[in-house]
Design a protein around this motif. Structure first.
Motif, PDB file in Angstrom:
ATOM      1  N   ARG A   1      -6.594   5.095   6.217  1.00 24.93           N
ATOM      2  CA  ARG A   1      -6.376   6.411   5.617  1.00 24.93           C
ATOM      3  C   ARG A   1      -4.878   6.716   5.531  1.00 24.93           C
ATOM      4  N   GLU A   2      -4.157   6.422   6.592  1.00 24.60           N
ATOM      5  CA  GLU A   2      -2.716   6.653   6.641  1.00 24.60           C
ATOM      6  C   GLU A   2      -2.005   5.848   5.541  1.00 24.60           C
ATOM      7  N   ILE A   3      -2.366   4.591   5.376  1.00 24.91           N
ATOM      8  CA  ILE A   3      -1.762   3.741   4.340  1.00 24.91           C
ATOM      9  C   ILE A   3      -2.129   4.247   2.950  1.00 24.91           C
ATOM     10  N   TYR A   4      -3.393   4.614   2.762  1.00 20.14           N
ATOM     11  CA  TYR A   4      -3.844   5.144   1.470  1.00 20.14           C
ATOM     12  C   TYR A   4      -3.030   6.384   1.088  1.00 20.14           C
ATOM     13  N   GLU A   5      -2.830   7.266   2.040  1.00 18.35           N
ATOM     14  CA  GLU A   5      -2.065   8.486   1.764  1.00 18.35           C
ATOM     15  C   GLU A   5      -0.640   8.164   1.315  1.00 18.35           C
ATOM     16  N   LYS A   6      -0.037   7.158   1.928  1.00 17.73           N
ATOM     17  CA  LYS A   6       1.332   6.781   1.554  1.00 17.73           C
ATOM     18  C   LYS A   6       1.366   6.176   0.158  1.00 17.73           C
ATOM     19  N   ILE A   7       0.418   5.290  -0.127  1.00 11.99           N
ATOM     20  CA  ILE A   7       0.407   4.613  -1.425  1.00 11.99           C
ATOM     21  C   ILE A   7       0.048   5.585  -2.547  1.00 11.99           C
TER      22      ILE A   7
END
Length: 121
Positions: free
Chosen positions: A102-108
């Motif tokens: 989720r954290e990576i998705y939010e950044k991308i």
């Protein structure tokens, strides 16, 4: 990312008075290793949690889990109580991985995925 202190090798047996677990016991660990010639950090857990709501004690020792608030890892584990792996390292690390995704998705995607903190009754 790291769960305990970055760069440290740690083997931790939680205090039985603060966390319920059955014999033969419960152990969490983090160690530095090598994987295909590259440095790697290995995390693991042996044993089972008896009371998932007590997992918050373990969560206090973790860092960089991808959670948006203290207690989110425990909250997610409690929500899936009774599912395969929900009381052991499989469920714990799958939960942490999902929060990191989720954290990576939010950044991308440059979006914010809401996380709702459960209110105790």
């Amino acid at each position: 990312s790291t769960l305990f202190d970055a760069g440290s090798d740690i083997e931790w047996v939680p205090n039985k008075d603060k966390l319920s677990f059955s014999a033969p016991g419960l152990k969490l660990f983090q160690k530095q290793d090598e994987w295909y010639g590259k440095p790697a950090q290995v995390i693991g857990m042996d044993g089972n949690f008896d009371k998932l709501d007590e997992l918050v004690y373990v969560e206090k020792a973790f860092s960089e889990t991808g959670s948006k608030f203290f207690g989110e890892v425990t909250q997610k584990m409690v929500e899936y109580d009774g599912q395969p792996g929900s009381s052991d390292g499989t469920g714990l690390f799958q939960t942490i991985c999902s929060l990191k995704v989720r954290e990576i998705y939010e950044k991308i995607a440059k979006v914010t995925v809401p996380a709702e903190e459960a209110v105790a009754a």
